[in-house]
Design a protein around this motif. Structure first.
Motif, mmCIF file in Angstrom:
data_model
loop_
_atom_site.group_PDB
_atom_site.id
_atom_site.type_symbol
_atom_site.label_atom_id
_atom_site.label_comp_id
_atom_site.label_asym_id
_atom_site.label_seq_id
_atom_site.Cartn_x
_atom_site.Cartn_y
_atom_site.Cartn_z
ATOM 1 N N ARG A 1 0.817 -1.212 0.000
ATOM 2 C CA ARG A 1 0.000 0.000 0.000
ATOM 3 C C ARG A 1 0.849 1.260 0.000
ATOM 4 N NH1 ARG A 1 -2.586 0.375 4.552
ATOM 5 N NH2 ARG A 1 -2.005 -1.571 5.570
ATOM 6 N N VAL A 2 1.980 1.224 0.736
ATOM 7 C CA VAL A 2 2.901 2.364 0.727
ATOM 8 C C VAL A 2 3.491 2.566 -0.660
ATOM 9 C CG1 VAL A 2 5.122 3.207 1.577
ATOM 10 C CG2 VAL A 2 3.465 2.244 3.175
ATOM 11 N N ALA A 3 3.860 1.458 -1.307
ATOM 12 C CA ALA A 3 4.426 1.551 -2.652
ATOM 13 C C ALA A 3 3.411 2.129 -3.637
ATOM 14 C CB ALA A 3 4.890 0.174 -3.120
ATOM 15 N N GLU A 4 2.138 1.668 -3.498
ATOM 16 C CA GLU A 4 1.093 2.183 -4.380
ATOM 17 C C GLU A 4 0.867 3.675 -4.155
ATOM 18 O OE1 GLU A 4 -2.321 -0.151 -3.579
ATOM 19 O OE2 GLU A 4 -1.556 -1.964 -4.581
ATOM 20 N N THR B 1 2.993 5.825 -2.902
ATOM 21 C CA THR B 1 4.186 6.547 -3.375
ATOM 22 C C THR B 1 4.134 6.737 -4.884
ATOM 23 O OG1 THR B 1 5.512 5.644 -1.563
ATOM 24 C CG2 THR B 1 6.703 6.531 -3.472
ATOM 25 N N ALA B 2 3.724 5.685 -5.586
ATOM 26 C CA ALA B 2 3.612 5.780 -7.047
ATOM 27 C C ALA B 2 2.563 6.807 -7.440
ATOM 28 C CB ALA B 2 3.268 4.417 -7.631
ATOM 29 N N GLU B 3 1.442 6.842 -6.702
ATOM 30 C CA GLU B 3 0.402 7.821 -6.980
ATOM 31 C C GLU B 3 0.907 9.243 -6.767
ATOM 32 O OE1 GLU B 3 -2.802 6.788 -4.457
ATOM 33 O OE2 GLU B 3 -3.373 4.982 -5.588
ATOM 34 N N LEU B 4 1.673 9.451 -5.688
ATOM 35 C CA LEU B 4 2.221 10.779 -5.405
ATOM 36 C C LEU B 4 3.221 11.199 -6.471
ATOM 37 C CD1 LEU B 4 2.733 10.571 -1.530
ATOM 38 C CD2 LEU B 4 1.067 11.968 -2.756
ATOM 39 N N GLU B 5 4.081 10.266 -6.893
ATOM 40 C CA GLU B 5 5.054 10.587 -7.937
ATOM 41 C C GLU B 5 4.352 10.957 -9.231
ATOM 42 O OE1 GLU B 5 7.567 7.210 -8.229
ATOM 43 O OE2 GLU B 5 8.805 7.758 -6.485
ATOM 44 N N SER B 6 3.274 10.231 -9.556
ATOM 45 C CA SER B 6 2.503 10.540 -10.763
ATOM 46 C C SER B 6 1.867 11.921 -10.661
ATOM 47 C CB SER B 6 1.427 9.480 -10.981
ATOM 48 O OG SER B 6 0.622 9.796 -12.090
ATOM 49 N N ALA B 7 1.343 12.242 -9.484
ATOM 50 C CA ALA B 7 0.728 13.555 -9.282
ATOM 51 C C ALA B 7 1.760 14.665 -9.397
ATOM 52 C CB ALA B 7 0.048 13.603 -7.914
#
Length: 290
Positions: free
Chosen positions: A16-19, A21-27
């Motif tokens: 869940r943390v990885a997901e 983090t990926a969402e934040l990087e995309s944003a």
């Protein structure tokens, strides 16, 4: 059951943390692209404003040149008629020579004015449109930007003064630097000054080793502490709907930090004016945002 639930949460926590983090990087990537798009849109809008301003300013010298050339043509025809009639007198010849000399002087003066306007605009427009890196003299580049912007500012009582040290050689991006200068001048004219009283906007620059320290100082009304806290936030403006877009200072910070490789700060005192300090390297980073 509670222990089992905790074990399950711990087992899935890393995923869940990885997901997230990926969402934040995309944003963040989306935000960066949006900021770059806004910068390009603002640059194109400014370029259009400068083009309209210079075109309007060209109308006067070009109109004068056309009128002078037409007058000279009429005088030449009248002179030719005198010659054909055999009634040419010495006084007619002297008068014609004086008229031609006066007309040529007026014609040259107006064409030189038009040529200077086009010269200033041509370099600024090329830099704004291409955003290419090149070697340039700092004072000359800023002077060209101010000269090109001048026609759109002359309806106001305020003055822009340059105090830039000579012979500061730059290897950077004059287009984005010019956009910073334009945004800060426009920001001061919109927010700092009362159009009823003349204001002074001073652009100063000094080389400090491999860096350049630029200061943009106005003697206007100043900025409150509360407003200063939001200066670089996109779409924040005290004059939204009255000429302000809320993008000017956000774009300035983005250009200075991401493109020119420097940093920007603002200091202000109510009733005493505002100072925007921009520190940039004389040699810009190899790649933007580095």
């Amino acid at each position: 059951e509670a222990e089992a639930r905790i074990v399950e949460l711990n087992a899935t926590l890393e995923n869940r943390v990885a997901e997230r983090t990926a969402e934040l990087e995309s944003a963040q990537q989306t935000l960066r692209r949006s900021q770059e798009d806004l910068s390009r849109s603002e640059a194109r809008a400014t370029l259009g404003t400068l083009a309209a301003s210079v075109s309007h300013e060209l109308a006067t010298p070009m109109g004068n040149s056309m009128m002078t050339a037409s007058t000279l043509a009429d005088q030449a025809r009248d002179f030719d008629k005198l010659i054909a009639s055999g009634q040419l007198r010495r006084s007619d010849l002297n008068q014609f020579v004086a008229q031609v000399a006066e007309g040529n002087t007026l014609l040259v003066r107006n064409l030189e004015r038009a040529a200077q306007l086009l010269k200033n605009f041509r370099q600024v427009a090329a830099d704004q449109a291409s955003e290419q890196r090149r070697a340039f003299d700092l004072r000359q580049a800023i002077q060209e930007v101010v000269n090109t912007l001048a026609p759109s500012l002359k309806s106001k009582p305020h003055r822009v003064v340059l105090d830039v040290a000579p012979d500061i050689a730059m290897d950077s991006y004059p287009g984005p630097l010019g956009q910073v200068v334009i945004n800060l001048i426009n920001n001061a004219y919109l927010h700092a000054f009362d159009d009823k009283a003349p204001g002074l906007f001073t652009i100063a620059a000094q080389a400090e080793g491999e860096w350049v320290n630029l200061t943009f100082h106005d003697n206007g009304k100043g900025i409150s502490d509360e407003t200063l806290k939001h200066m670089f936030e996109p779409f924040f403006s005290t004059k939204i709907g009255r000429g302000g877009t809320g993008l000017g200072m956000s774009i300035v910070e983005n250009l200075v930090s991401k493109t020119l490789g420097g940093h920007v700060s603002v200091q202000s005192t109510l009733g005493a004016g505002t100072v925007v300090t921009v520190n940039i390297p004389r040699c810009a980073p190899t790649s933007r945002g580095e």
